[in-house]
Design an enzyme around this catalytic site. Structure first.
Site, PDB file in Angstrom:
ATOM      1  N   ASN A 292      -6.113  11.327   1.246  1.00  0.00           N
ATOM      2  CA  ASN A 292      -5.445  10.030   1.161  1.00  0.00           C
ATOM      3  C   ASN A 292      -3.933  10.212   1.305  1.00  0.00           C
ATOM      4  OD1 ASN A 292      -4.632   7.415   0.421  1.00  0.00           O
ATOM      5  ND2 ASN A 292      -6.421   7.123  -0.841  1.00  0.00           N
TER       6      ASN A 292
ATOM      7  N   ASN B  95      -4.654   7.494   7.507  1.00  0.00           N
ATOM      8  CA  ASN B  95      -4.403   6.832   6.237  1.00  0.00           C
ATOM      9  C   ASN B  95      -2.916   6.928   5.907  1.00  0.00           C
ATOM     10  OD1 ASN B  95      -4.116   6.474   3.307  1.00  0.00           O
ATOM     11  ND2 ASN B  95      -6.341   6.311   3.309  1.00  0.00           N
ATOM     12  N   ASP B  96      -2.434   8.168   5.699  1.00  0.00           N
ATOM     13  CA  ASP B  96      -1.019   8.328   5.333  1.00  0.00           C
ATOM     14  C   ASP B  96      -0.378   9.380   6.221  1.00  0.00           C
ATOM     15  OD1 ASP B  96       1.313   7.835   3.933  1.00  0.00           O
ATOM     16  OD2 ASP B  96       0.789   9.138   2.254  1.00  0.00           O
TER      17      ASP B  96
ATOM     18  N   HIS C 274      -0.199   0.672   7.267  1.00  0.00           N
ATOM     19  CA  HIS C 274      -0.868   1.425   6.197  1.00  0.00           C
ATOM     20  C   HIS C 274       0.168   2.407   5.644  1.00  0.00           C
ATOM     21  CE1 HIS C 274      -5.098   3.363   5.211  1.00  0.00           C
ATOM     22  NE2 HIS C 274      -4.360   3.210   4.145  1.00  0.00           N
TER      23      HIS C 274
ATOM     24  N   GLU D  41       0.811  -1.220   0.000  1.00  0.00           N
ATOM     25  CA  GLU D  41       0.000   0.000   0.000  1.00  0.00           C
ATOM     26  C   GLU D  41       0.838   1.260   0.000  1.00  0.00           C
ATOM     27  OE1 GLU D  41      -2.939   3.100   0.789  1.00  0.00           O
ATOM     28  OE2 GLU D  41      -1.130   2.771   1.932  1.00  0.00           O
ATOM     29  N   ASP D  42       1.959   1.238   0.720  1.00  0.00           N
ATOM     30  CA  ASP D  42       2.813   2.421   0.705  1.00  0.00           C
ATOM     31  C   ASP D  42       4.267   1.992   0.647  1.00  0.00           C
ATOM     32  OD1 ASP D  42       3.327   5.104   0.582  1.00  0.00           O
ATOM     33  OD2 ASP D  42       3.033   5.510   2.704  1.00  0.00           O
TER      34      ASP D  42
ATOM     35  N   ILE E 145       3.370   4.903   5.367  1.00  0.00           N
ATOM     36  CA  ILE E 145       4.662   4.949   6.067  1.00  0.00           C
ATOM     37  C   ILE E 145       5.449   6.184   5.633  1.00  0.00           C
ATOM     38  CG2 ILE E 145       4.802   2.433   6.308  1.00  0.00           C
ATOM     39  CD1 ILE E 145       6.822   2.390   4.029  1.00  0.00           C
TER      40      ILE E 145
END
Ligand SMILES: *[C@@H]1O[C@H](CO)[C@@H](O)[C@H](O)[C@H]1NC(C)=O
Length: 312
Positions: free
Chosen positions: A224, A168-169, A115, A53-54, A117
């Site tokens: 996001n 989220n981020d 999630h 995801e990241d 990073i």
């Protein structure tokens, strides 16, 4: 007469529903067709099957990748396993991934659900990795020290705050200092669904430090990804369901002033302002979330599936 009023109300209700449903589908780009744009030399990253995801690439070419996200309503191929942080050395000819071991007695590995990073490197070259975590679908930020020799992450602390309910981020601006996106306002799953469906745009961005925590931007329809320019002057926030990227000027007191909004539309027109370097319709990659470049190579991550490494 009463029947007419009832019918009108029903009609109005249905119209409202239809209107929201149509705009919900537009916000989700539900009917967009993606025409593939290929790169000559791409390989799926071996060992990543359950999301990436990241990711973040250090100037040295070491990449951190968060994998195994469990998020309400999103597919997960390993629902019974904790998430992982992978390390990938992009200086290698055919780089492979290695799962970083997590050390430190206070950290519960079994509920690890990473999630977004971000890294921060201090003056004596200590690399801190800050990770948005969702143990039991709650939101925390885990602070780790990267131990390159041991290929491990030493857990330093868990950060929780009432202004960080739906993370989220994150983008680190110090060892314990960061901007973070909350992708929803509500925590309750039922209210979250309505918030999303009605497009309330109550999602917001927070600055966190041990001494000060403050909302710095709000009114997003699902804030996001968040990132900072290499010179540290500008903060970028992607607003997922409005299909926009917001650019903010960051001040010395950490406040943000909106500078401009980039709407990414019609990317294949004659003179695009944005270059589409890679696109896939789901055959190779599904649900891509992140991409970064190192020495002419492109690393692309996805929410729940694979990762792709390409020559640009
Ligand atoms: C923060 O800095 C900016 C730019 O210098 C200034 O306009 C603003 O008033 C400051 N805000 C606070 C709360 O101090």
């Amino acid at each position: 007469m009463a029947k007419l009023v009832m019918l009108t109300l029903l009609g109005l209700g249905l119209a409202l529903f239809r209107d929201h449903r149509a705009s919900y589908q537009t916000r989700l780009n539900a009917f967009r067709e993606v025409k593939p744009v290929e790169l000559p030399n791409c390989n799926l990253v071996k060992g990543i099957e359950s999301g990436s995801e990241d990711l973040e690439i250090l100037p040295s070419g070491l990449a951190f990748i968060s994998s195994g996200l469990k998020y309400p309503g999103i597919k997960n191929f390993e629902p019974d396993k904790p998430g992982k942080i992978f390390l990938m050395d992009l200086n290698e000819e055919n780089p492979t991934v290695l799962e970083l071991r997590i050390t430190g007695s206070k950290f519960d590995h079994s509920s690890f659900n990473p999630h977004g990073i971000s890294t921060f490197t201090d003056e004596d070259n200590t690399v801190y990795l800050l990770v948005v975590n969702h143990p039991d679908f709650k939101s925390t930020v885990e602070l780790f020290k990267f131990q390159e020799e041991e290929k491990s992450l030493f857990h330093l602390k868990t950060i929780r705050h009432k202004l960080l309910p739906n993370l989220n981020d994150i983008v680190a601006v110090g060892p314990e200092h960061f901007y973070a996106t909350n992708d929803h306002y509500f925590v309750d799953q039922y209210l979250r669904s309505w918030e999303l469906y009605l497009g309330l745009a109550w999602s917001y961005v927070v600055y966190y430090s041990p001494t000060e925590v403050q909302v710095m931007a709000d009114g997003f329809d699902f804030a996001n990804g968040i990132n900072i320019s290499p010179d540290g002057k500008y903060v970028y926030i992607s607003e997922l369901l409005a299909h926009k990227i917001h650019v903010y000027e960051k001040h010395a007191n950490w406040t943000l002033t909106p500078l401009k909004v980039i709407r990414i539309q019609n990317i294949l027109r004659e003179e695009p302002k944005v270059t589409l370097v890679y696109a896939d319709n789901g055959t190779v990659l599904q649900g891509s979330t992140v991409a970064s470049v190192y020495k002419g190579k492109l690393l692309i991550g996805t929410v729940f599936q694979k990762a792709l490494y390409c020559e640009l």
